[in-house]
Each structure stands twice: as structure tokens, then as C-alpha cells.
Motif scaffolding. Structure first.
Motif, PDB file in Angstrom:
ATOM      1  N   LEU A 206     -78.404  69.719  15.445  1.00 23.87           N
ATOM      2  CA  LEU A 206     -79.143  70.776  14.744  1.00 23.87           C
ATOM      3  C   LEU A 206     -79.870  71.659  15.740  1.00 23.87           C
ATOM      4  CD1 LEU A 206     -80.634  68.671  11.807  1.00 23.87           C
ATOM      5  CD2 LEU A 206     -78.566  70.094  11.787  1.00 23.87           C
ATOM      6  N   TRP A 207     -80.536  71.040  16.731  1.00 24.64           N
ATOM      7  CA  TRP A 207     -81.287  71.812  17.724  1.00 24.64           C
ATOM      8  C   TRP A 207     -80.339  72.586  18.629  1.00 24.64           C
ATOM      9  CZ3 TRP A 207     -84.286  71.286  14.292  1.00 24.64           C
ATOM     10  CH2 TRP A 207     -85.166  70.251  14.043  1.00 24.64           C
ATOM     11  N   ASP A 208     -79.166  72.016  18.936  1.00 27.17           N
ATOM     12  CA  ASP A 208     -78.174  72.761  19.715  1.00 27.17           C
ATOM     13  C   ASP A 208     -77.780  74.041  18.979  1.00 27.17           C
ATOM     14  OD1 ASP A 208     -78.193  70.781  21.670  1.00 27.17           O
ATOM     15  OD2 ASP A 208     -76.288  69.888  21.029  1.00 27.17           O
ATOM     16  N   ARG A 209     -77.551  73.906  17.691  1.00 29.43           N
ATOM     17  CA  ARG A 209     -77.166  75.063  16.874  1.00 29.43           C
ATOM     18  C   ARG A 209     -78.296  76.096  16.846  1.00 29.43           C
ATOM     19  NH1 ARG A 209     -73.246  75.250  12.767  1.00 29.43           N
ATOM     20  NH2 ARG A 209     -73.512  76.980  11.319  1.00 29.43           N
ATOM     21  N   LEU A 210     -79.516  75.629  16.606  1.00 26.60           N
ATOM     22  CA  LEU A 210     -80.655  76.540  16.550  1.00 26.60           C
ATOM     23  C   LEU A 210     -80.857  77.242  17.892  1.00 26.60           C
ATOM     24  CD1 LEU A 210     -83.013  77.767  15.011  1.00 26.60           C
ATOM     25  CD2 LEU A 210     -84.369  75.754  15.637  1.00 26.60           C
ATOM     26  N   GLY A 211     -80.766  76.489  18.983  1.00 24.68           N
ATOM     27  CA  GLY A 211     -80.925  77.073  20.310  1.00 24.68           C
ATOM     28  C   GLY A 211     -79.914  78.163  20.588  1.00 24.68           C
TER      29      GLY A 211
ATOM     30  N   ALA B 239     -78.642  83.879  21.117  1.00 28.00           N
ATOM     31  CA  ALA B 239     -77.718  84.960  20.810  1.00 28.00           C
ATOM     32  C   ALA B 239     -78.330  86.058  19.946  1.00 28.00           C
ATOM     33  CB  ALA B 239     -76.485  84.396  20.104  1.00 28.00           C
ATOM     34  N   GLU B 240     -79.235  85.670  19.030  1.00 31.12           N
ATOM     35  CA  GLU B 240     -79.694  86.626  18.026  1.00 31.12           C
ATOM     36  C   GLU B 240     -81.216  86.809  17.969  1.00 31.12           C
ATOM     37  OE1 GLU B 240     -77.814  85.834  14.143  1.00 31.12           O
ATOM     38  OE2 GLU B 240     -76.613  84.347  15.231  1.00 31.12           O
TER      39      GLU B 240
ATOM     40  N   PRO C 281     -84.992  70.066   8.547  1.00 32.82           N
ATOM     41  CA  PRO C 281     -83.596  70.422   8.261  1.00 32.82           C
ATOM     42  C   PRO C 281     -82.695  69.200   8.462  1.00 32.82           C
ATOM     43  CG  PRO C 281     -84.185  71.171  10.450  1.00 32.82           C
ATOM     44  CD  PRO C 281     -85.433  70.584   9.840  1.00 32.82           C
ATOM     45  N   THR C 282     -81.680  69.072   7.632  1.00 35.38           N
ATOM     46  CA  THR C 282     -80.766  67.936   7.790  1.00 35.38           C
ATOM     47  C   THR C 282     -79.314  68.353   7.970  1.00 35.38           C
ATOM     48  OG1 THR C 282     -80.582  67.709   5.389  1.00 35.38           O
ATOM     49  CG2 THR C 282     -82.260  66.353   6.500  1.00 35.38           C
ATOM     50  N   THR C 283     -79.016  69.638   7.755  1.00 33.66           N
ATOM     51  CA  THR C 283     -77.640  70.116   7.893  1.00 33.66           C
ATOM     52  C   THR C 283     -77.623  71.388   8.746  1.00 33.66           C
ATOM     53  OG1 THR C 283     -77.705  71.594   5.973  1.00 33.66           O
ATOM     54  CG2 THR C 283     -77.102  69.269   5.551  1.00 33.66           C
ATOM     55  N   PRO C 284     -76.463  71.722   9.287  1.00 34.18           N
ATOM     56  CA  PRO C 284     -76.350  72.991  10.014  1.00 34.18           C
ATOM     57  C   PRO C 284     -76.704  74.190   9.127  1.00 34.18           C
ATOM     58  CG  PRO C 284     -74.469  71.603  10.501  1.00 34.18           C
ATOM     59  CD  PRO C 284     -75.238  70.919   9.394  1.00 34.18           C
ATOM     60  N   GLU C 285     -76.373  74.110   7.852  1.00 33.18           N
ATOM     61  CA  GLU C 285     -76.686  75.198   6.930  1.00 33.18           C
ATOM     62  C   GLU C 285     -78.198  75.357   6.760  1.00 33.18           C
ATOM     63  OE1 GLU C 285     -72.645  73.906   6.652  1.00 33.18           O
ATOM     64  OE2 GLU C 285     -74.432  72.694   6.249  1.00 33.18           O
ATOM     65  N   ASP C 286     -78.942  74.232   6.785  1.00 32.15           N
ATOM     66  CA  ASP C 286     -80.400  74.310   6.722  1.00 32.15           C
ATOM     67  C   ASP C 286     -80.948  75.077   7.921  1.00 32.15           C
ATOM     68  OD1 ASP C 286     -80.352  72.710   4.423  1.00 32.15           O
ATOM     69  OD2 ASP C 286     -81.011  70.890   5.478  1.00 32.15           O
ATOM     70  N   VAL C 287     -80.427  74.767   9.099  1.00 31.66           N
ATOM     71  CA  VAL C 287     -80.869  75.450  10.324  1.00 31.66           C
ATOM     72  C   VAL C 287     -80.568  76.942  10.231  1.00 31.66           C
ATOM     73  CG1 VAL C 287     -80.369  75.689  12.798  1.00 31.66           C
ATOM     74  CG2 VAL C 287     -80.729  73.418  11.810  1.00 31.66           C
ATOM     75  N   ASP C 288     -79.385  77.276   9.749  1.00 31.23           N
ATOM     76  CA  ASP C 288     -79.017  78.683   9.609  1.00 31.23           C
ATOM     77  C   ASP C 288     -79.948  79.402   8.636  1.00 31.23           C
ATOM     78  OD1 ASP C 288     -76.914  78.302  11.374  1.00 31.23           O
ATOM     79  OD2 ASP C 288     -75.390  78.165   9.794  1.00 31.23           O
ATOM     80  N   GLU C 289     -80.300  78.743   7.538  1.00 33.27           N
ATOM     81  CA  GLU C 289     -81.191  79.353   6.551  1.00 33.27           C
ATOM     82  C   GLU C 289     -82.592  79.568   7.129  1.00 33.27           C
ATOM     83  OE1 GLU C 289     -82.700  78.761   1.942  1.00 33.27           O
ATOM     84  OE2 GLU C 289     -81.345  77.277   2.811  1.00 33.27           O
ATOM     85  N   ILE C 290     -83.097  78.579   7.848  1.00 34.75           N
ATOM     86  CA  ILE C 290     -84.413  78.719   8.487  1.00 34.75           C
ATOM     87  C   ILE C 290     -84.380  79.860   9.500  1.00 34.75           C
ATOM     88  CG2 ILE C 290     -86.076  77.624  10.040  1.00 34.75           C
ATOM     89  CD1 ILE C 290     -85.280  74.934   8.620  1.00 34.75           C
ATOM     90  N   PHE C 291     -83.320  79.905  10.294  1.00 34.92           N
ATOM     91  CA  PHE C 291     -83.218  80.958  11.301  1.00 34.92           C
ATOM     92  C   PHE C 291     -83.241  82.344  10.646  1.00 34.92           C
ATOM     93  CE2 PHE C 291     -81.043  84.045  13.884  1.00 34.92           C
ATOM     94  CZ  PHE C 291     -81.711  83.916  15.088  1.00 34.92           C
ATOM     95  N   THR C 292     -82.363  82.544   9.673  1.00 35.00           N
ATOM     96  CA  THR C 292     -82.250  83.862   9.047  1.00 35.00           C
ATOM     97  C   THR C 292     -83.485  84.208   8.221  1.00 35.00           C
ATOM     98  OG1 THR C 292     -79.847  83.683   9.011  1.00 35.00           O
ATOM     99  CG2 THR C 292     -80.848  85.286   7.507  1.00 35.00           C
ATOM    100  N   SER C 293     -83.864  83.305   7.332  1.00 38.56           N
ATOM    101  CA  SER C 293     -84.946  83.616   6.391  1.00 38.56           C
ATOM    102  C   SER C 293     -86.311  83.657   7.063  1.00 38.56           C
ATOM    103  CB  SER C 293     -84.970  82.609   5.251  1.00 38.56           C
ATOM    104  OG  SER C 293     -83.809  82.748   4.472  1.00 38.56           O
TER     105      SER C 293
ATOM    106  N   ARG D 258     -89.568  85.018   5.881  1.00 40.29           N
ATOM    107  CA  ARG D 258     -89.670  84.381   4.560  1.00 40.29           C
ATOM    108  C   ARG D 258     -89.536  82.867   4.691  1.00 40.29           C
ATOM    109  NH1 ARG D 258     -85.431  85.183   1.694  1.00 40.29           N
ATOM    110  NH2 ARG D 258     -84.178  86.154   3.307  1.00 40.29           N
ATOM    111  N   ARG D 259     -90.582  82.147   4.326  1.00 39.67           N
ATOM    112  CA  ARG D 259     -90.575  80.684   4.395  1.00 39.67           C
ATOM    113  C   ARG D 259     -89.468  80.124   3.496  1.00 39.67           C
ATOM    114  NH1 ARG D 259     -95.957  78.300   2.396  1.00 39.67           N
ATOM    115  NH2 ARG D 259     -94.930  78.550   0.405  1.00 39.67           N
ATOM    116  N   VAL D 260     -88.833  79.050   3.957  1.00 37.02           N
ATOM    117  CA  VAL D 260     -87.786  78.379   3.184  1.00 37.02           C
ATOM    118  C   VAL D 260     -88.436  77.179   2.489  1.00 37.02           C
ATOM    119  CG1 VAL D 260     -85.508  77.288   3.258  1.00 37.02           C
ATOM    120  CG2 VAL D 260     -86.083  79.113   4.892  1.00 37.02           C
ATOM    121  N   ASP D 261     -88.957  77.421   1.299  1.00 35.81           N
ATOM    122  CA  ASP D 261     -89.765  76.424   0.603  1.00 35.81           C
ATOM    123  C   ASP D 261     -89.054  75.088   0.401  1.00 35.81           C
ATOM    124  OD1 ASP D 261     -92.007  78.045   0.431  1.00 35.81           O
ATOM    125  OD2 ASP D 261     -91.418  78.865  -1.512  1.00 35.81           O
TER     126      ASP D 261
END
Length: 116
Positions: free
Chosen positions: A43-48, A53-54, A87-99, A105-108
Motif C-alpha cells: 500500500l505504501w509503495d503504491r502511495l509513494g 508522480a502526481e 487503508p486495506t486495499t490499493p483502491e483505498d490508497v487511490d481514493e485517499i490520494f485523490t480525494s 476531501r476527507r474519506v470518511d
């Protein structure tokens, strides 16, 4: 201390948001558990990679040691808001990053309520 001396140590805010993520890895079956044992590394690799990159230089990402809630991990906290996420999934990390990190916008659904 004089006001002039205080100015010497004033550090500008470098990032719009700064993420601290627990990288603690304890052995399997350790009584405290650890974020690493709960699958944090991918998860942290993905977030990093997303931050690099973005992030546009506006998002900081720092590897942290134990954040004190080991069995609940993987854990991260976003400042300046002080919002804790689990976060427990790659999709969670992506949502936190974007939102949160990009749009503010906090991801409640992923916020961790801390109690001791």
C-alpha cells in the motif's frame, strides 16, 4: 527569546499535506502486531509512487515508525488535518490520494477513530 531570534527558526510549510505512514515490521505472531505484518508495504509503495508522480511537490510522504496502534494497521496520518486512515486495499490508497491529498476531501469511510 526575542522575536528576531524566533524568526531564525521559522520553517516554511513545505507541503500542502504531509502523510506519515507506519512502516514497522514485527515478526509474525508478535503480540503487538504491526502495520507491516498487516500488509502495509504494498500500500505504501503504491502511495509513494502516486505522490512522486502526481504530488506536484505539494504532498510530502514520510515513512514512520510505530504509531502506537499496532494491531489496527496499516495506519497513516495526514497533516495538517491530523486525520488517521486505515487503508486495506490499493483502491483505498487511490481514493485517499485523490480525494484527500489532492482535493482536500476527507474519506470518511476510511477514517480511523482513535481511542485508548
Amino acid at each position: 527569546m526575542s522575536e528576531e531570534a524566533d524568526d531564525e527558526f521559522e520553517i516554511p510549510q513545505l507541503y500542502k499535506r504531509h502523510v506519515f505512514a507506519c512502516f514497522t515490521q514485527r515478526p509474525p505472531n508478535h503480540p503487538r502486531g504491526s502495520c507491516g505484518a498487516n500488509g502495509a508495504q504494498p500500500l505504501w509503495d503504491r502511495l509513494g509512487k502516486r505522490v512522486e508522480a502526481e504530488g506536484g511537490g505539494e504532498i510530502g510522504f514520510t515513512a514512520a515508525g510505530c504509531m502506537g496502534f499496532c494491531s489496527a494497521g496499516p495506519l497513516m496520518v495526514v497533516y495538517p488535518e491530523g486525520i488517521w486512515y486505515r487503508p486495506t486495499t490499493p483502491e483505498d490508497v487511490d481514493e485517499i490520494f485523490t480525494s484527500h491529498l489532492k482535493e482536500g476531501r476527507r474519506v470518511d469511510r476510511l477514517v480511523m477513530i482513535l481511542t485508548r
